[in-house]
Design a protein around this motif. Sequence first.
Motif, mmCIF file in Angstrom:
data_model
loop_
_atom_site.group_PDB
_atom_site.id
_atom_site.type_symbol
_atom_site.label_atom_id
_atom_site.label_comp_id
_atom_site.label_asym_id
_atom_site.label_seq_id
_atom_site.Cartn_x
_atom_site.Cartn_y
_atom_site.Cartn_z
ATOM 1 N N GLY A 51 45.036 20.446 45.999
ATOM 2 C CA GLY A 51 44.963 20.768 47.419
ATOM 3 C C GLY A 51 45.154 22.238 47.740
ATOM 4 O O GLY A 51 45.404 22.604 48.896
ATOM 5 N N LEU A 52 45.043 23.107 46.726
ATOM 6 C CA LEU A 52 45.110 24.541 47.006
ATOM 7 C C LEU A 52 43.702 25.024 47.365
ATOM 8 O O LEU A 52 42.713 24.447 46.929
ATOM 9 C CB LEU A 52 45.615 25.311 45.784
ATOM 10 N N ARG A 53 43.638 26.058 48.191
ATOM 11 C CA ARG A 53 42.337 26.643 48.524
ATOM 12 C C ARG A 53 41.963 27.598 47.397
ATOM 13 O O ARG A 53 42.663 28.568 47.135
ATOM 14 C CB ARG A 53 42.417 27.379 49.860
ATOM 15 N N VAL A 54 40.860 27.288 46.708
ATOM 16 C CA VAL A 54 40.530 27.992 45.469
ATOM 17 C C VAL A 54 39.420 29.007 45.694
ATOM 18 O O VAL A 54 38.415 28.707 46.335
ATOM 19 C CB VAL A 54 40.092 26.980 44.381
ATOM 20 N N GLU A 55 39.617 30.193 45.155
ATOM 21 C CA GLU A 55 38.562 31.198 45.224
ATOM 22 C C GLU A 55 38.682 32.157 44.046
ATOM 23 O O GLU A 55 39.785 32.520 43.647
ATOM 24 C CB GLU A 55 38.670 31.989 46.540
ATOM 25 N N ALA A 56 37.531 32.550 43.500
ATOM 26 C CA ALA A 56 37.524 33.573 42.439
ATOM 27 C C ALA A 56 36.983 34.857 43.047
ATOM 28 O O ALA A 56 36.178 34.814 43.980
ATOM 29 C CB ALA A 56 36.656 33.127 41.279
ATOM 30 N N ASP A 57 37.417 35.991 42.533
ATOM 31 C CA ASP A 57 36.873 37.258 43.041
ATOM 32 C C ASP A 57 35.808 37.792 42.086
ATOM 33 O O ASP A 57 35.436 37.126 41.114
ATOM 34 C CB ASP A 57 37.994 38.265 43.316
ATOM 35 N N ARG A 58 35.351 38.988 42.352
ATOM 36 C CA ARG A 58 34.179 39.519 41.657
ATOM 37 C C ARG A 58 34.381 39.710 40.152
ATOM 38 O O ARG A 58 33.448 39.590 39.377
ATOM 39 C CB ARG A 58 33.774 40.854 42.308
ATOM 40 N N VAL A 59 35.598 40.040 39.738
ATOM 41 C CA VAL A 59 35.810 40.224 38.287
ATOM 42 C C VAL A 59 36.303 38.947 37.611
ATOM 43 O O VAL A 59 36.504 38.927 36.395
ATOM 44 C CB VAL A 59 36.783 41.390 37.972
ATOM 45 N N GLY A 60 36.514 37.879 38.407
ATOM 46 C CA GLY A 60 36.915 36.606 37.807
ATOM 47 C C GLY A 60 38.398 36.307 37.892
ATOM 48 O O GLY A 60 38.886 35.413 37.201
ATOM 49 N N ASN A 61 39.140 37.030 38.743
ATOM 50 C CA ASN A 61 40.507 36.603 39.027
ATOM 51 C C ASN A 61 40.409 35.332 39.860
ATOM 52 O O ASN A 61 39.599 35.255 40.785
ATOM 53 C CB ASN A 61 41.267 37.668 39.823
ATOM 54 N N LEU A 133 40.743 48.197 27.242
ATOM 55 C CA LEU A 133 41.480 48.481 28.474
ATOM 56 C C LEU A 133 42.382 47.298 28.769
ATOM 57 O O LEU A 133 42.085 46.176 28.365
ATOM 58 C CB LEU A 133 40.538 48.789 29.650
ATOM 59 N N MET A 134 43.494 47.590 29.434
ATOM 60 C CA MET A 134 44.456 46.529 29.708
ATOM 61 C C MET A 134 44.538 46.271 31.201
ATOM 62 O O MET A 134 44.279 47.159 32.012
ATOM 63 C CB MET A 134 45.837 46.924 29.186
ATOM 64 N N CYS A 135 44.927 45.047 31.556
ATOM 65 C CA CYS A 135 45.133 44.695 32.965
ATOM 66 C C CYS A 135 43.877 44.924 33.811
ATOM 67 O O CYS A 135 43.948 45.437 34.929
ATOM 68 C CB CYS A 135 46.317 45.458 33.555
ATOM 69 N N TRP A 136 42.740 44.531 33.284
ATOM 70 C CA TRP A 136 41.474 44.659 34.027
ATOM 71 C C TRP A 136 41.532 43.816 35.307
ATOM 72 O O TRP A 136 41.041 44.223 36.354
ATOM 73 C CB TRP A 136 40.325 44.212 33.133
ATOM 74 N N GLY A 137 42.133 42.653 35.223
ATOM 75 C CA GLY A 137 42.209 41.765 36.393
ATOM 76 C C GLY A 137 43.094 42.344 37.470
ATOM 77 O O GLY A 137 42.642 42.637 38.582
#
Length: 415
Positions: A51-61, A133-137
Amino acid sequence: MTRTPQTLLHEILRDLARFGADSSGGVSRLLYTPAWREAHDHLAGVMQRLGLRVEADRVGNLYGRLDGSTPDAPVVLTGSHLDTVTRGGTLDGAYGIAAGIEALVWLRDTWGTPRRPLEVVAFCEEEGSRFPLMCWGSGNVTGMNDCREAGRHRAADGVTLKEAMEAAGFGRATQRESRRTDLGVYVEAHIEQGILLERRGKRIGIVEAIVGQRRLGVTVGGSANHAGTTPMDLRRDALAGVAEMILELEALAVRAGPPLVATVGHVEMRPNTPNVIPGSVMFTLDIRHTNEERLASFCAAVLERFATLAERRGLTLEHAQRSSAQPAPMDARLRDALQSLCEERGLSYQRMVSGAGHDAQMFRSVCPAGMLFVPSRNGVSHSPEEYSSPEALADGLEVLGGLLHRLAYQGLLDG
Ligand SMILES: [Zn+2]
């Protein structure tokens, strides 16, 4: 307060461990690979069903959201990263996501709609295992990285980050921008990946700061020559010089004391042949400290010392910085809240420094951040042997749930 259930936590961890499971018993779930994509889809399904509102962003977070009764209030965000290292464990990253989901569901079911919007995030990448690279998200969320620079980074197999991202279905202009300006606070639960908590018999680690880091490449040049015909006093042996430098680095680091740590982790030499005096040696330096000035002055002192040692042996010395991260202190109010939550629950705790990098450090200039650790058995991580007991995982969830409650329902950090 009633104890947080942990059924979901263990289910999610068990299921995520399947994606990228390899023959070593570990998990290799590198950014934008098919295993990563399957884990992403699975997690989206889990959050949706809950029941959470789910969404991904442009880089896939990937986000799961509970709307707040004050819709425009700054978001309370928790989570961690979905990717793993090659042959990693089942808890690094996954724990913070699974604990975040369980905490959100428990808070909603127990206390109803939060005042502030409450979100859990699975950052697409933190480890730097596939691309350099680290922490891309989290970097894209906080503005430290930009999706548009993806064409510039290349994996060892030649694939660019942009190509990999698009192949996984991300990087489209129609997808939600990654950068967020609506965040009020970020909280992360993570396994310790060290042995301090276990050694001291403490159940929760309260992170004071995440160390800053400098990575340098150093090249020392001498002259490659015949190992039989060149007398000892006429040599310019690059490796002998580097040996001296490494021991000197160790001595300087010991003298500087904790939390400073310094490591030479990678060495290459030429020609690397038994009967030739080493002509050139390249090595890496990894130096970490929680204080930016001390970190910078230590690096400067090391390089000055290296220059003296090189000169004495007639060697050349070049160095270049490869990466740099500033130390990230965690928010003092969040540290105090974590401590009082431990005290209320009778959980022993340890205030400590994180020597490993984490997504939480990326929020340094964006919003307050806090971080808690649970003990890792034998201090082992980035290995199939990575393990934390069900009790330890439950303790961390309990404290995380309590902190999110204070933040999203009780007004901690409001105003
Ligand atoms: Zn991690």
